[in-house]
Structures are given as structure tokens and as C-alpha cells.
Design a protein around this motif. Structure first.
Motif, short mmCIF file in Angstrom:
data_model
loop_
_atom_site.label_atom_id
_atom_site.label_comp_id
_atom_site.label_asym_id
_atom_site.label_seq_id
_atom_site.Cartn_x
_atom_site.Cartn_y
_atom_site.Cartn_z
N GLU A 126 0.81 -1.22 0.00
CA GLU A 126 0.00 0.00 0.00
C GLU A 126 0.85 1.26 0.00
N GLY A 127 2.17 1.11 0.08
CA GLY A 127 3.06 2.26 0.02
C GLY A 127 3.47 2.82 1.36
N HIS A 128 3.13 2.14 2.45
CA HIS A 128 3.47 2.63 3.79
C HIS A 128 4.83 2.09 4.22
N MET A 129 5.61 2.93 4.90
CA MET A 129 6.93 2.55 5.38
C MET A 129 6.95 2.54 6.90
N GLU A 130 7.93 1.82 7.45
CA GLU A 130 8.13 1.77 8.90
C GLU A 130 9.20 2.79 9.28
N LEU A 131 8.85 3.73 10.13
CA LEU A 131 9.82 4.74 10.53
C LEU A 131 11.00 4.13 11.29
N SER A 132 10.75 3.00 11.92
CA SER A 132 11.84 2.32 12.64
C SER A 132 12.93 1.87 11.66
N GLU A 133 12.54 1.47 10.45
CA GLU A 133 13.52 1.08 9.44
C GLU A 133 14.35 2.28 9.01
N LEU A 134 13.70 3.42 8.91
CA LEU A 134 14.43 4.65 8.60
C LEU A 134 15.45 4.96 9.69
N GLU A 135 15.03 4.85 10.93
CA GLU A 135 15.93 5.12 12.06
C GLU A 135 17.17 4.24 12.00
N ARG A 136 16.98 2.98 11.64
CA ARG A 136 18.11 2.04 11.60
C ARG A 136 19.03 2.28 10.40
N ALA A 137 18.55 3.00 9.41
CA ALA A 137 19.32 3.17 8.18
C ALA A 137 20.40 4.25 8.28
N PHE A 138 20.30 5.12 9.27
CA PHE A 138 21.27 6.22 9.38
C PHE A 138 22.67 5.70 9.67
#
Length: 385
Positions: A126-138
Motif C-alpha cells: 500500500e506504500g506505507h513505510m516503517e519509521l523504525s527502518e528509517l531510524e536504523r538506516a542512518f
């Protein structure tokens, strides 16, 4: 000839408010001189219209200084200026899997030529992302996050404000691709911690093609994408340091910007809230009608969820390009089929092998047209049952 029912608003909005065409004709007939290149009255009038357009765009996006907005040919131009002007060798950049090729290709180019590291954040169907994955990507060398405000395939609206806050806490800049949201969704660069905003003039802002812009935070200095004449600091060998001239080499599209000015004024008068509410209502009706047809699959957020006016769908066992051709030739309905320059989004949606038919709604879409599209898809489905 039957009236064309236009559902390709995500590519270019149509029709335009009458004032847009009138302003362009007036400019062409009365003051289509070079802005910033002379002191005669026609050049002064051209410069005045450009600055007035900046002021209206600044008001719409909550930008303090209109000169922090530079005009561009389109969102692609603005994104290339932002990405190639900001990212340096050895930097790490984060973006999402629903990015348009106007983001993905410049980033992949820098990855292959300048040793830039790149991380894609995944999203669901549906196009939704997990903000926790963003946090881990830094990473320690992360300098930029690029995010699509709304998917041009799924209509999904990403939580730009929350993403911006995450970036702000980490001292990382955020670039927002507002190709599908400018003029349709509320955007306030300060409240949403947006450092750079790339936007088109020819979509939700209701201006002509060949117009767009880029907002750049005053704390950021980009390496100019183009070098050349500006009308200021002409004695200097390097590109001017003053804005917006630093990012506006060459003669600007004065006629188009005059039309864009009227488009933005229309949006300000109507308000983005009213525009989005009308488009959302018609989007829900279109989704409801399509979901009621056996064999039709609708992509993106489900009924009742907030999204922009994009409804992508497929008819079982019918090629998406064929559906678009039949809608155009037999029903006078204009849609777009294929991959919409976002293959990773199709991969997540499970449509990489088929593409999709995209119907997109605009402020001037009529309820009767929505019903006609539903009826046409139903008839096509019956033909292939």
C-alpha cells in the motif's frame, strides 16, 4: 467530437483556470522581455511578475524569503539541482522504494560515479513505510534523506513531518519531492522540517508545462547545476552567490511563470484543504466503483484511507496498455498505463510484470466523469470475462 474525460492529472493537470491562459497571453503580447536583464519598463514588468510568483509560492509553502525559491523547468530539473548540488563524494543518502526515477536515477548516477552510498527504505504493497527502518538506516556519513510526499503510483501520503523531525534530530537534511502534493496537500517547510522542496508548476499548482521550482533552506549552499548568464554579478567569473540568481542561469520562462502565478493564486484562493477534500471524495467513489467490479484490482491504500487523487488498477487477464487504449479510443477517457517511472513501487505492489492503469483525479474532474470511467471499466471487464 465527444468531450475527452481527462484522468491523467498526475502527469499534467488539465484544464487550467482561465486566468492562467489569459496571463500567458498578456505576457506574450505586452511584456515578454528578459527579466533581470534590463531597466526598461518591459524588463521591469517581467521581473515583477517573477517576484510576485515567488511571493505567492512562498506564501503557499510557508517560506519566509521568496528569493529562496528558484524556478525550474519541472520537478525533475529541481530534484537534479538539489541532489547533484548537495551530495558529495563519500556521502550516504537514504530514500524510499516509492521514489520516482527523477530521484532514483540521479542518486544511482552519483552512486556509480562519486562513491556515494545509497539505502532504500522498503514499503508495503500500500506504500506505507516503517519509521523504525528509517531510524536504523542512518550512518555516520548520512547527509540527506529524500522522500516522495505522495506516490505517483499508489497515491500513498508519506509522513513527511515525522520524517523531517527524525532528520532534524540527527542533523541530516531532508529533500521532499512534492510532484504529487504541491497544491493538493498542505505543505509548510518550517513546521515539517523540510530543507529542500522540489515542486512542479504544471500539476497541482495548475500552471503550464515547463514550470516548477526548488526551495532551498538559506543555510544550504548548493553547487549550481547550470552556469551562465544571470544579469547580476556579471563581472565575476563564477556563478553569482546571491539567490535566486545562483540557481537560475539563462533566460527564464517568463510566459510560463506568468501563468503559474495565476495557478498558484487560484490554489491560494480555493485553499489546498478544499481541493484535497473534493479530490479525496471523488477518489473514494472511483475506488468503490472499481472494487465492485469482479476481476478488478485496485492498488494502494484502501477505502477510507487518506491519499491523493491517484487510483491505479488492473483488470484480470487484460494488459494495462490495452485497457488504456480501449478507454481512449472507445470511451474518450484519458488515463495512463505502464510503469509510471517508478519500478520499485511496482515491485512492492506485485505489478512489475504487468504495470498498471493509472486514473488520476484533479480539481476540475466532474462526478459524472468518475461514473463514466467506472461504467467503462465494467464494460471492458465484461468483454474479457
Amino acid at each position: 467530437m465527444r468531450k475527452i474525460m481527462y484522468f491523467d492529472q498526475a502527469a499534467s493537470s488539465w484544464p487550467k483556470p482561465p486566468a492562467v491562459t489569459e496571463a500567458m497571453m498578456t505576457c506574450m503580447q505586452e511584456y515578454a522581455a528578459n527579466p533581470g536583464r534590463g531597466s526598461h519598463q518591459m524588463a521591469v514588468q517581467a521581473s515583477r511578475v517573477l517576484f510576485e510568483t515567488r511571493k505567492h509560492a512562498a506564501r503557499l509553502f510557508g517560506i519566509k524569503n521568496p528569493n529562496d525559491i528558484s524556478f525550474a523547468l519541472n520537478t525533475t530539473h529541481a530534484l537534479n539541482q538539489a541532489i547533484k548540488g548537495f551530495v558529495r563524494e563519500g556521502d550516504h543518502v537514504i530514500c524510499t522504494n516509492i521514489e520516482h526515477n527523477s530521484v532514483r536515477r540521479p542518486l544511482e548516477y552519483l552512486k556509480s560515479t562519486s562513491k556515494v552510498e545509497l539505502t532504500y527504505i522498503s514499503h508495503n504493497a500500500e506504500g506505507h513505510m516503517e519509521l523504525s527502518e528509517l531510524e536504523r538506516a542512518f550512518q555516520t556519513n548520512t547527509t540527506l534523506v529524500v522522500v516522495n510526499h505522495s506516490s505517483n503510483l499508489l497515491g500513498t501520503i508519506l509522513p513527511v513531518g515525522e520524517i523531517g523531525e527524525i532528520c532534524r534530530r540527527r542533523g541530516v537534511r531532508m529533500l521532499v519531492d512534492a510532484a504529487q502534493s504541491a497544491g493538493v496537500l498542505p505543505i509548510q517547510v518550517g513546521d515539517m522540517s523540510i530543507d529542500m522542496l522540489a515542486f512542479p508548476g504544471h500539476k497541482g499548482l495548475l500552471g503550464p508545462q515547463g514550470t516548477g521550482g526548488l526551495y532551498v533552506n538559506p543555510d544550504i549552499d548548493l553547487e549550481p547545476l547550470l552556469h551562465g548568464g544571470t544579469g547580476s554579478q556579471s563581472e565575476a567569473i563564477n556563478q553569482p552567490t546571491v539567490r535566486p540568481d545562483r540557481y537560475e542561469a539563462g533566460t527564464q520562462n517568463t510566459v510560463g511563470i506568468a501563468g503559474l502565478n495565476e495557478g498558484i493564486k487560484f490554489v491560494l484562493a480555493e485553499t489546498v484543504e478544499k481541493i484535497h477534500e473534493k479530490e479525496w471524495r471523488q477518489t473514494q467513489r472511483l475506488m468503490e466503483g472499481l472494487l465492485g467490479i469482479e476481476g478488478v484490482t485496485v492498488l494502494g491504500p484502501g477505502l477510507g484511507q487518506n491519499k491523493t487523487g491517484i487510483v491505479s488498477f488492473n483488470i484480470n487477464k487484460v494488459d494495462s496498455s490495452e485497457v488504456a487504449f480501449i478507454l481512449d479510443q472507445s470511451f474518450q477517457i484519458a488515463v495512463r498505463a505502464g510503469y509510471h517511472c517508478t519500478p520499485l513501487a511496482h515491485e512492492a505492489a506485485g505489478t512489475l510484470a504487468t504495470g498498471a492503469v493509472r486514473a488520476s483525479i484533479g480539481y476540475f474532474t466532474e462526478d459524472e466523469e468518475v461514473e463514466a470511467l467506472i461504467d467503462a471499466v465494467h464494460e471492458i471487464r465484461l468483454q474479457y470475462a
